[in-house]
Design a protein around this motif. Sequence first.
Motif, short mmCIF file in Angstrom:
data_model
loop_
_atom_site.label_atom_id
_atom_site.label_comp_id
_atom_site.label_asym_id
_atom_site.label_seq_id
_atom_site.Cartn_x
_atom_site.Cartn_y
_atom_site.Cartn_z
N ASN A 74 0.43 -1.46 -0.11
CA ASN A 74 0.53 0.23 -0.19
C ASN A 74 0.93 1.41 0.11
N ILE A 75 1.92 0.66 1.01
CA ILE A 75 2.35 2.61 0.93
C ILE A 75 3.19 2.61 -0.64
N LEU A 76 3.56 1.66 -1.19
CA LEU A 76 4.60 1.23 -1.98
C LEU A 76 3.74 2.02 -3.51
N TYR B 89 13.88 -0.65 -11.51
CA TYR B 89 13.52 -0.95 -10.12
C TYR B 89 12.44 -0.14 -8.95
N LEU B 90 12.03 0.74 -9.41
CA LEU B 90 10.91 1.63 -8.55
C LEU B 90 9.35 1.05 -9.61
N ALA B 91 10.08 0.77 -10.66
CA ALA B 91 8.68 0.59 -11.29
C ALA B 91 8.01 -1.32 -10.51
N ARG B 92 9.19 -1.79 -10.97
CA ARG B 92 9.27 -3.31 -10.76
C ARG B 92 8.70 -3.40 -8.87
N ALA B 93 9.14 -2.52 -8.30
CA ALA B 93 8.55 -2.55 -6.34
C ALA B 93 7.63 -2.61 -6.61
N GLY B 94 6.44 -1.49 -7.87
CA GLY B 94 5.69 -1.82 -6.95
C GLY B 94 4.96 0.04 -6.89
N VAL B 95 6.16 0.96 -7.32
CA VAL B 95 5.40 2.24 -7.09
C VAL B 95 4.62 2.77 -8.21
N GLY B 96 3.50 3.65 -7.45
CA GLY B 96 2.81 3.59 -8.53
C GLY B 96 2.88 5.12 -9.47
N HIS B 97 3.41 5.67 -8.95
CA HIS B 97 3.54 7.27 -10.11
C HIS B 97 4.96 7.35 -10.13
N LEU B 98 5.63 7.27 -11.11
CA LEU B 98 6.61 8.01 -11.57
C LEU B 98 6.98 9.33 -11.87
N HIS B 99 7.30 10.53 -11.58
CA HIS B 99 7.37 11.43 -12.75
C HIS B 99 8.89 11.78 -12.75
N LEU B 100 9.47 11.10 -14.66
CA LEU B 100 11.06 11.35 -15.01
C LEU B 100 11.34 12.64 -15.50
#
Length: 149
Positions: free
Chosen positions: A21-23, A43-54
Amino acid sequence: MITFEEYENALKQRHGERIHNILSHSSVAIAGLGGLGSNIAMYLARAGVGHLHLVDFDKVDITNLNRQQYDIADLGTLTKNIKRFNPFIEITSQCVKVNEDNAAEIFGGYKIVCEAFDKAENKAMLVNSILSECGDTKIVSGSGMAGFG
């Protein structure tokens, strides 16, 4: 293709419900998407982080593929490879050169910013800008220094 529910259940099994839930509700900005930043994003995407701003001023280029998490099919794009590993992640991106005048505006809305610039002076500028202008934002700084000089 797996469903969103199947993907979520697999991440819950891997991390446990609380960490998942945190990720999955986290938003992380990444400054610089070369060798260090592209790996962070993956790695953040694979870990399940919900949103990335690149955020980067450059694009995927064939001369950089030796150090980045992209391949020939990704030339000119930043998100295609990331979506192959987490098709449910939300990705926003900005093609902009970060400087003292725009750093707080670009990154101020994020609780976590990963600094992945190549040059020491750019790293220092971003860290100083975030610390002085972005209150509660945490910055994670890497030490990758691209190139041979």
